[in-house]
Design an enzyme around this catalytic site. Structure first.
Site, mmCIF file in Angstrom:
data_model
loop_
_atom_site.group_PDB
_atom_site.id
_atom_site.type_symbol
_atom_site.label_atom_id
_atom_site.label_comp_id
_atom_site.label_asym_id
_atom_site.label_seq_id
_atom_site.Cartn_x
_atom_site.Cartn_y
_atom_site.Cartn_z
ATOM 1 N N SER A 1 -23.347 46.922 49.218
ATOM 2 C CA SER A 1 -24.369 47.669 49.947
ATOM 3 C C SER A 1 -23.950 49.110 50.211
ATOM 4 O O SER A 1 -22.758 49.434 50.258
ATOM 5 C CB SER A 1 -24.666 47.001 51.294
HETATM 6 N N1 SAH Z 1 -21.210 41.624 50.980
HETATM 7 C C1 SAH Z 1 -20.858 41.999 49.607
HETATM 8 C C2 SAH Z 1 -22.053 42.305 48.749
HETATM 9 C C3 SAH Z 1 -22.928 41.126 48.561
HETATM 10 S S1 SAH Z 1 -24.008 41.094 47.188
HETATM 11 C C4 SAH Z 1 -19.877 43.136 49.588
HETATM 12 O O1 SAH Z 1 -19.523 43.670 50.639
HETATM 13 O O2 SAH Z 1 -19.431 43.490 48.492
HETATM 14 C C5 SAH Z 1 -24.639 39.469 47.515
HETATM 15 C C6 SAH Z 1 -23.680 38.353 47.205
HETATM 16 O O3 SAH Z 1 -24.281 37.129 47.630
HETATM 17 C C7 SAH Z 1 -23.411 38.185 45.729
HETATM 18 O O4 SAH Z 1 -22.029 38.238 45.485
HETATM 19 C C8 SAH Z 1 -23.994 36.811 45.386
HETATM 20 O O5 SAH Z 1 -23.282 36.115 44.385
HETATM 21 C C9 SAH Z 1 -23.892 36.112 46.737
HETATM 22 N N2 SAH Z 1 -24.762 34.958 46.923
HETATM 23 C C10 SAH Z 1 -26.058 34.782 46.584
HETATM 24 N N3 SAH Z 1 -26.496 33.555 46.946
HETATM 25 C C11 SAH Z 1 -25.448 32.930 47.528
HETATM 26 C C12 SAH Z 1 -25.265 31.627 48.107
HETATM 27 N N4 SAH Z 1 -26.241 30.730 48.170
HETATM 28 N N5 SAH Z 1 -24.038 31.339 48.600
HETATM 29 C C13 SAH Z 1 -23.031 32.235 48.547
HETATM 30 N N6 SAH Z 1 -23.143 33.474 48.022
HETATM 31 C C14 SAH Z 1 -24.336 33.812 47.518
#
Ligand code: SAH
Length: 229
Positions: A65
């Site tokens: 983000s």
């Molecule tokens: N917070 C992260 C960015 C997140 S992007 C940072 O600081 O870099 C969103 C993330 O959510 C992705 O890595 C994706 O794989 C994960 N995601 C999506 N659905 C999910 C689920 N059901 N359980 C765990 N992770 C999930």
């Protein structure tokens, strides 16, 4: 910390211009953002853009983000240092590191094993020993370490997942994007006196939350075709 390091200089600028100037002035938050080396959470080719005012790709079609959104979501949890926090969507681990600077313990859940493994290794290398990364379906939360004083979800669901609401402690706060491909709202949930309430904070744009209480690929890509039931 190397004071003349170009990344450190870029980070000071990021905190001042993107965060403090936009009204987020909590000293603990600003210190946390100043301490976490955001560029080390990026693929090598992205590092030069690490401190820009925008989200960046981190592989697997996922994004890290924009700094201001990380700061805003973190600030809404009102962390004072003694909290047990859950993050859903570890990605690079950057948001988890910011939380680790401000809370007692952090559990972060990521569905992709390669992302979880590299985030875990990175967090240990940087000394974030109060953080645990789990590879699992985060739409189910992480019941093993519940309840949580703060829950932060970094992927968008159609509605606040029920297991996450159940794992929120009395007095706890949860921040998550709710909506689909066409638009999402950042929601802030609180549990006070056993009562769950939420307010809307700001329109945002996140990748989908998958899993049992998240979006299927089909539903996410075909808005409007959702089967009622
Ligand atoms: N917070 C992260 C960015 C997140 S992007 C940072 O600081 O870099 C969103 C993330 O959510 C992705 O890595 C994706 O794989 C994960 N995601 C999506 N659905 C999910 C689920 N059901 N359980 C765990 N992770 C999930």
């Amino acid at each position: 910390m190397e004071e003349n390091d170009p990344f450190t200089i870029a980070r000071v600028k990021m905190v001042n211009e993107q965060i403090a100037r936009r009204g987020l002035r909590n000293p603990r938050l600003l210190t946390a953002l100043q301490r976490v080396p955001r560029h080390l959470f990026m693929p090598l080719t992205m590092r030069e853009y690490a401190y820009e005012d925008r989200p960046l790709p981190i592989g697997n079609g996922q994004t890290i983000s924009q700094p201001y959104i990380v700061a805003l979501m973190t600030s809404l949890l009102w962390l004072e240092g003694d909290e047990n926090v859950l993050e859903i969507g570890t990605g690079s681990g950057y948001q988890a590191a910011v939380l680790a600077e401000m809370a007692r313990t952090v559990h972060s859940v990521e569905r992709f094993e390669d992302l979880a493994d590299s985030a875990r290794a990175r967090l240990v290398r940087l000394g974030y020993y109060n953080t645990q990364v789990h590879c699992a379906d985060g739409s189910l939360g992480w019941p093993e370490a519940a309840p949580y004083d703060g829950i932060l979800v970094t992927a968008a669901a159609a509605a606040a997942p029920k297991p996450l609401l159940e794992q929120l402690a009395e007095g706890g706060r949860m921040v998550l994007p709710v909506g689909g491909i066409q638009g999402q709202m950042l929601q802030l949930w609180t549990r006070e006196g056993g009562k769950l309430e939420y307010e809307e904070v700001l329109p945002v744009s996140f990748v989908p939350l998958r899993g049992k209480y998240g979006w299927s690929q089909e539903e996410w890509e075909n808005p409007g075709s959702t089967v009622e039931g």
